[in-house]
Design an enzyme around this catalytic site. Structure first.
Site, PDB file in Angstrom:
ATOM      1  N   GLY A 154       8.942  12.442  27.121  1.00 35.76           N
ATOM      2  CA  GLY A 154       8.674  13.879  27.045  1.00 35.76           C
ATOM      3  C   GLY A 154       7.196  14.242  26.999  1.00 35.76           C
ATOM      4  O   GLY A 154       6.753  15.157  27.710  1.00 35.76           O
ATOM      5  N   GLY A 160      13.540  10.736  22.720  1.00 32.46           N
ATOM      6  CA  GLY A 160      13.756  12.173  22.838  1.00 32.46           C
ATOM      7  C   GLY A 160      14.277  12.838  21.572  1.00 32.46           C
ATOM      8  O   GLY A 160      14.727  13.980  21.603  1.00 32.46           O
ATOM      9  N   ASN A 205       6.768   8.005  31.614  1.00 29.64           N
ATOM     10  CA  ASN A 205       8.010   7.944  32.391  1.00 29.64           C
ATOM     11  C   ASN A 205       8.512   9.376  32.532  1.00 29.64           C
ATOM     12  O   ASN A 205       8.991   9.966  31.566  1.00 29.64           O
ATOM     13  CB  ASN A 205       9.020   7.064  31.634  1.00 29.64           C
ATOM     14  CG  ASN A 205      10.389   7.079  32.274  1.00 29.64           C
ATOM     15  OD1 ASN A 205      10.569   7.580  33.383  1.00 29.64           O
ATOM     16  ND2 ASN A 205      11.362   6.504  31.569  1.00 29.64           N
TER      17      ASN A 205
HETATM   18  P1  13P Z   1      10.480  10.052  24.722  1.00 29.43           P
HETATM   19  O1  13P Z   1       9.011   9.771  24.632  1.00 29.43           O
HETATM   20  O2  13P Z   1      10.822  11.376  25.339  1.00 29.43           O
HETATM   21  O3  13P Z   1      11.156   9.810  23.412  1.00 29.43           O
HETATM   22  O4  13P Z   1      11.098   8.987  25.752  1.00 29.43           O
HETATM   23  C1  13P Z   1      10.756   7.647  25.634  1.00 29.43           C
HETATM   24  C2  13P Z   1      11.209   6.932  26.825  1.00 29.43           C
HETATM   25  O5  13P Z   1      12.384   6.884  27.144  1.00 29.43           O
HETATM   26  C3  13P Z   1      10.183   6.310  27.667  1.00 29.43           C
HETATM   27  O6  13P Z   1      10.755   5.543  28.674  1.00 29.43           O
END
Ligand code: 13P
Length: 248
Positions: A228, A167, A8
């Site tokens: 990320g 995140g 994503n």
């Molecule tokens: P991160 O992998 O950055 O923690 O985000 C996860 C997310 O929101 C996927 O939709």
């Protein structure tokens, strides 16, 4: 069930990021046991779909209506026309930033399925709900409120994403992930009958190339949704590779 590794990209990336997609597509072709998907920003959808090869391209949101006076919004049919094959519905950032309720998420997912897309419906507790011991209850209620009536194993994917793990570099323990996914599976069976046994349930939140293999060993974890670490091929491909190794 085939493992699904989905990225994503959120509100990241100009046209230059498509070079990352090219690398991801080339490597995904060499990992045929795993399904690989990317949700770029709307602005890149058409070009991404045109050059994605075996990588499935999807949107990050859609409106519940097919068309009309909804300034700034995108319909499920518009996504399809751009080459999208899935759409993320009810990501925790949309629930938190835009106040999306379970009912709205369900109506968006309903529209998505009606347009022929697969809906990746996101559910997950926030930090206070986890601390108060309410995570399982909150997630079960979100699932019940967000899954549309026309869902089946072919057009629905669930992603469990605890908001506090997104995140942050923090993840639930493997036991907590497994416990939650077992609850989600049981609830899916209640909601859509035996189709619920074959709906893929992803984990999302600070997934990376180092922790993915262990996460995929948790019961009822059928893949991951990655934020990320999906933005560069260097970070995303080790995740795809680890998933391919586990799937063999
Ligand atoms: P991160 O992998 O950055 O923690 O985000 C996860 C997310 O929101 C996927 O939709």
């Amino acid at each position: 069930m085939r493992t699904l590794i989905a990225g994503n990209w959120k509100m990241n990336g100009g046209r230059a990021i498509l070079a990352e997609l090219d690398r991801i597509a080339a490597a995904a072709a060499a990992a045929p046991a795993v399904d690989v998907a990317i949700a770029p920003p709307f602005t890149l959808l058409a070009e991404a779909a045109a050059r994605a090869g075996g990588v499935v391209i999807g949107g990050q949101d859609c409106h519940s209506a097919p068309k009309g006076a909804h300034t700034g919004c995108i319909s499920a049919g518009m996504l399809v026309e751009m080459g999208a094959r899935f759409v993320i519905c009810g990501h925790s950032e949309r629930r938190a930033e835009f106040g999306e309720s379970d009912a709205l998420v369900r109506s968006k997912a309903h529209a998505a399925l009606g347009a022929g897309l697969t809906a990746i419906v996101c559910i997950g507790e926030d930090e206070a709900e986890r601390d108060e011991g309410r995570a399982l209850m909150v997630v079960a209620a979100e699932l019940e409120g967000s899954v549309p009536p026309n869902a089946n194993a072919a057009n629905l994917v669930i992603s469990y994403e605890p908001a506090w793990a997104i995140g942050t570099g923090r993840t639930p323990t493997l036991a907590e992930i497994g416990e939650m996914h077992l609850i989600i599976r049981a609830k899916l069976l209640q909601l859509i009958g035996e189709e619920g046994a074959r709906v893929r349930i992803l984990y999302g939140g600070s997934v990376n190339g180092t922790n993915i293999a262990a996460i995929l060993t948790c019961p009822e974890v059928n893949g991951a949704l990655i934020g990320g670490a999906s933005l560069t091929a260097d970070q995303f491909l080790p995740i795809v590779q680890a998933a391919a190794n586990v799937s063999q």
